[in-house]
Design a protein around this motif. Structure first.
Motif, PDB file in Angstrom:
ATOM      1  N   PHE A  42       0.715  -1.111  -0.048  1.00  0.00           N
ATOM      2  CA  PHE A  42       0.108   0.020  -0.157  1.00  0.00           C
ATOM      3  C   PHE A  42       1.165   1.125  -0.022  1.00  0.00           C
ATOM      4  O   PHE A  42       0.479   2.351  -0.591  1.00  0.00           O
ATOM      5  N   VAL A  43       2.023   1.390   0.512  1.00  0.00           N
ATOM      6  CA  VAL A  43       2.708   2.282   0.513  1.00  0.00           C
ATOM      7  C   VAL A  43       3.369   2.616  -0.885  1.00  0.00           C
ATOM      8  O   VAL A  43       3.331   3.880  -1.379  1.00  0.00           O
ATOM      9  N   SER A  44       3.808   1.492  -1.634  1.00  0.00           N
ATOM     10  CA  SER A  44       4.050   1.704  -3.134  1.00  0.00           C
ATOM     11  C   SER A  44       2.910   2.064  -3.908  1.00  0.00           C
ATOM     12  O   SER A  44       3.289   2.888  -4.887  1.00  0.00           O
ATOM     13  N   ASP A  45       1.833   1.842  -3.676  1.00  0.00           N
ATOM     14  CA  ASP A  45       0.560   2.319  -4.347  1.00  0.00           C
ATOM     15  C   ASP A  45       0.340   3.894  -3.750  1.00  0.00           C
ATOM     16  O   ASP A  45       0.005   4.601  -4.817  1.00  0.00           O
ATOM     17  N   ILE A  46       0.370   4.267  -2.755  1.00  0.00           N
ATOM     18  CA  ILE A  46       0.403   5.718  -2.314  1.00  0.00           C
ATOM     19  C   ILE A  46       1.471   6.278  -2.931  1.00  0.00           C
ATOM     20  O   ILE A  46       1.327   7.420  -3.771  1.00  0.00           O
ATOM     21  N   ALA A  47       2.446   6.007  -3.014  1.00  0.00           N
ATOM     22  CA  ALA A  47       3.824   6.549  -3.827  1.00  0.00           C
ATOM     23  C   ALA A  47       3.500   6.605  -5.310  1.00  0.00           C
ATOM     24  O   ALA A  47       3.782   8.059  -6.045  1.00  0.00           O
ATOM     25  N   ALA A  48       2.824   5.938  -5.855  1.00  0.00           N
ATOM     26  CA  ALA A  48       2.573   5.862  -7.356  1.00  0.00           C
ATOM     27  C   ALA A  48       1.543   7.016  -7.704  1.00  0.00           C
ATOM     28  O   ALA A  48       1.669   7.685  -8.380  1.00  0.00           O
ATOM     29  N   GLY A  49       0.584   6.898  -6.686  1.00  0.00           N
ATOM     30  CA  GLY A  49      -0.462   8.072  -6.934  1.00  0.00           C
ATOM     31  C   GLY A  49       0.007   9.363  -6.654  1.00  0.00           C
ATOM     32  O   GLY A  49      -0.230  10.233  -7.542  1.00  0.00           O
ATOM     33  N   LEU A  50       1.026   9.605  -5.678  1.00  0.00           N
ATOM     34  CA  LEU A  50       1.583  10.754  -5.617  1.00  0.00           C
ATOM     35  C   LEU A  50       2.355  11.262  -6.756  1.00  0.00           C
ATOM     36  O   LEU A  50       2.532  12.247  -7.077  1.00  0.00           O
ATOM     37  N   ALA A  51       3.104  10.377  -7.390  1.00  0.00           N
ATOM     38  CA  ALA A  51       4.083  10.531  -8.555  1.00  0.00           C
ATOM     39  C   ALA A  51       3.019  11.071  -9.562  1.00  0.00           C
ATOM     40  O   ALA A  51       3.364  12.051 -10.348  1.00  0.00           O
ATOM     41  N   ILE A  52       1.945  10.464  -9.846  1.00  0.00           N
ATOM     42  CA  ILE A  52       1.009  10.891 -10.996  1.00  0.00           C
ATOM     43  C   ILE A  52       0.221  12.241 -10.833  1.00  0.00           C
ATOM     44  O   ILE A  52       0.318  12.990 -11.570  1.00  0.00           O
ATOM     45  N   ALA A  53      -0.330  12.334  -9.407  1.00  0.00           N
ATOM     46  CA  ALA A  53      -0.637  13.688  -9.351  1.00  0.00           C
ATOM     47  C   ALA A  53       0.242  14.531  -9.363  1.00  0.00           C
ATOM     48  O   ALA A  53      -0.047  15.776  -9.625  1.00  0.00           O
ATOM     49  N   GLY A  54       1.540  14.541  -8.727  1.00  0.00           N
ATOM     50  CA  GLY A  54       2.598  15.503  -8.691  1.00  0.00           C
ATOM     51  C   GLY A  54       2.671  16.012  -9.950  1.00  0.00           C
ATOM     52  O   GLY A  54       2.907  17.183 -10.419  1.00  0.00           O
ATOM     53  N   ALA A  55       2.940  14.963 -11.083  1.00  0.00           N
ATOM     54  CA  ALA A  55       3.361  15.305 -12.311  1.00  0.00           C
ATOM     55  C   ALA A  55       2.208  15.957 -13.162  1.00  0.00           C
ATOM     56  O   ALA A  55       2.488  16.726 -14.116  1.00  0.00           O
ATOM     57  N   VAL A  56       1.202  15.661 -12.853  1.00  0.00           N
ATOM     58  CA  VAL A  56      -0.146  16.343 -13.596  1.00  0.00           C
ATOM     59  C   VAL A  56       0.025  17.842 -12.959  1.00  0.00           C
ATOM     60  O   VAL A  56      -0.295  18.760 -13.574  1.00  0.00           O
ATOM     61  N   MET A  57       0.171  17.979 -11.636  1.00  0.00           N
ATOM     62  CA  MET A  57      -0.136  19.139 -11.096  1.00  0.00           C
ATOM     63  C   MET A  57       1.166  20.191 -11.781  1.00  0.00           C
ATOM     64  O   MET A  57       0.875  21.229 -11.908  1.00  0.00           O
ATOM     65  N   ALA A  58       2.341  19.491 -11.582  1.00  0.00           N
ATOM     66  CA  ALA A  58       3.352  20.570 -12.074  1.00  0.00           C
ATOM     67  C   ALA A  58       3.175  20.620 -13.703  1.00  0.00           C
ATOM     68  O   ALA A  58       3.531  22.102 -13.887  1.00  0.00           O
ATOM     69  N   SER A  59       2.638  19.805 -14.405  1.00  0.00           N
ATOM     70  CA  SER A  59       2.517  20.090 -15.848  1.00  0.00           C
ATOM     71  C   SER A  59       1.349  21.083 -16.013  1.00  0.00           C
ATOM     72  O   SER A  59       1.575  21.966 -17.086  1.00  0.00           O
ATOM     73  N   VAL A  60       0.395  21.015 -15.289  1.00  0.00           N
ATOM     74  CA  VAL A  60      -0.759  22.098 -15.454  1.00  0.00           C
ATOM     75  C   VAL A  60      -0.222  23.391 -14.862  1.00  0.00           C
ATOM     76  O   VAL A  60      -0.390  24.571 -15.368  1.00  0.00           O
ATOM     77  N   GLY A  61       0.325  23.284 -13.735  1.00  0.00           N
ATOM     78  CA  GLY A  61       1.173  24.587 -13.370  1.00  0.00           C
ATOM     79  C   GLY A  61       1.611  25.301 -14.356  1.00  0.00           C
ATOM     80  O   GLY A  61       1.825  26.389 -14.490  1.00  0.00           O
ATOM     81  N   GLN A  62       2.761  24.671 -14.786  1.00  0.00           N
ATOM     82  CA  GLN A  62       3.660  25.328 -15.870  1.00  0.00           C
ATOM     83  C   GLN A  62       3.078  25.741 -17.095  1.00  0.00           C
ATOM     84  O   GLN A  62       3.398  26.817 -17.650  1.00  0.00           O
ATOM     85  N   ALA A  63       1.941  25.062 -17.482  1.00  0.00           N
ATOM     86  CA  ALA A  63       1.331  25.595 -18.804  1.00  0.00           C
ATOM     87  C   ALA A  63       0.411  26.530 -18.683  1.00  0.00           C
ATOM     88  O   ALA A  63      -0.042  27.237 -19.673  1.00  0.00           O
ATOM     89  N   ALA A  64      -0.104  27.038 -17.300  1.00  0.00           N
ATOM     90  CA  ALA A  64      -0.931  28.015 -17.226  1.00  0.00           C
ATOM     91  C   ALA A  64      -0.343  29.456 -17.661  1.00  0.00           C
ATOM     92  O   ALA A  64       1.265  29.534 -17.299  1.00  0.00           O
ATOM     93  N   VAL A  65      -1.092  30.312 -18.220  1.00  0.00           N
ATOM     94  CA  VAL A  65      -0.282  31.687 -18.851  1.00  0.00           C
ATOM     95  C   VAL A  65      -1.009  32.928 -18.031  1.00  0.00           C
ATOM     96  O   VAL A  65      -2.252  32.865 -18.154  1.00  0.00           O
ATOM     97  N   LYS A  66      -0.207  33.578 -17.721  1.00  0.00           N
ATOM     98  CA  LYS A  66      -0.649  35.240 -17.343  1.00  0.00           C
ATOM     99  C   LYS A  66      -1.201  35.836 -18.488  1.00  0.00           C
ATOM    100  O   LYS A  66      -0.594  36.399 -19.338  1.00  0.00           O
ATOM    101  N   ASN A  67      -2.448  36.314 -18.634  1.00  0.00           N
ATOM    102  CA  ASN A  67      -2.921  37.171 -19.487  1.00  0.00           C
ATOM    103  C   ASN A  67      -2.985  38.767 -19.087  1.00  0.00           C
ATOM    104  O   ASN A  67      -3.432  38.916 -18.016  1.00  0.00           O
ATOM    105  N   GLU A  68      -2.265  39.441 -19.922  1.00  0.00           N
ATOM    106  CA  GLU A  68      -2.139  40.847 -19.395  1.00  0.00           C
ATOM    107  C   GLU A  68      -3.057  41.874 -20.180  1.00  0.00           C
ATOM    108  O   GLU A  68      -3.151  41.550 -21.478  1.00  0.00           O
TER     109      GLU A  68
END
Length: 68
Positions: A42-68
């Motif tokens: 279950f620890v490995s399963d949780i770590a796998a979920g964290l890795a997927i969630a973290g990668a998605v969050m990082a990519s979405v956060g980086q792809a957002a653009v500030k409109n001026e």
């Protein structure tokens, strides 16, 4: 907007925080996978979920653009 320009454009402060949290989650999951001891399944399963969630969050956060 081209993909490279989108990734290098300024990011809003909220999405900078989302990106940083995502990178933190991915780093924590990598640290768990890097341990040389045997962990319960279950620890490995949780770590796998964290890795997927973290990668998605990082990519979405980086792809957002500030409109001026």
């Amino acid at each position: 907007m081209e993909f490279i320009n989108r990734l290098t454009a300024p990011t809003p402060p909220f999405f900078q925080k989302v990106r940083n949290i995502g990178l933190l989650l991915t780093a924590m999951a990598s640290a768990v996978y890097g341990l040389e001891i045997t962990l319960p399944a279950f620890v490995s399963d949780i770590a796998a979920g964290l890795a997927i969630a973290g990668a998605v969050m990082a990519s979405v956060g980086q792809a957002a653009v500030k409109n001026e």
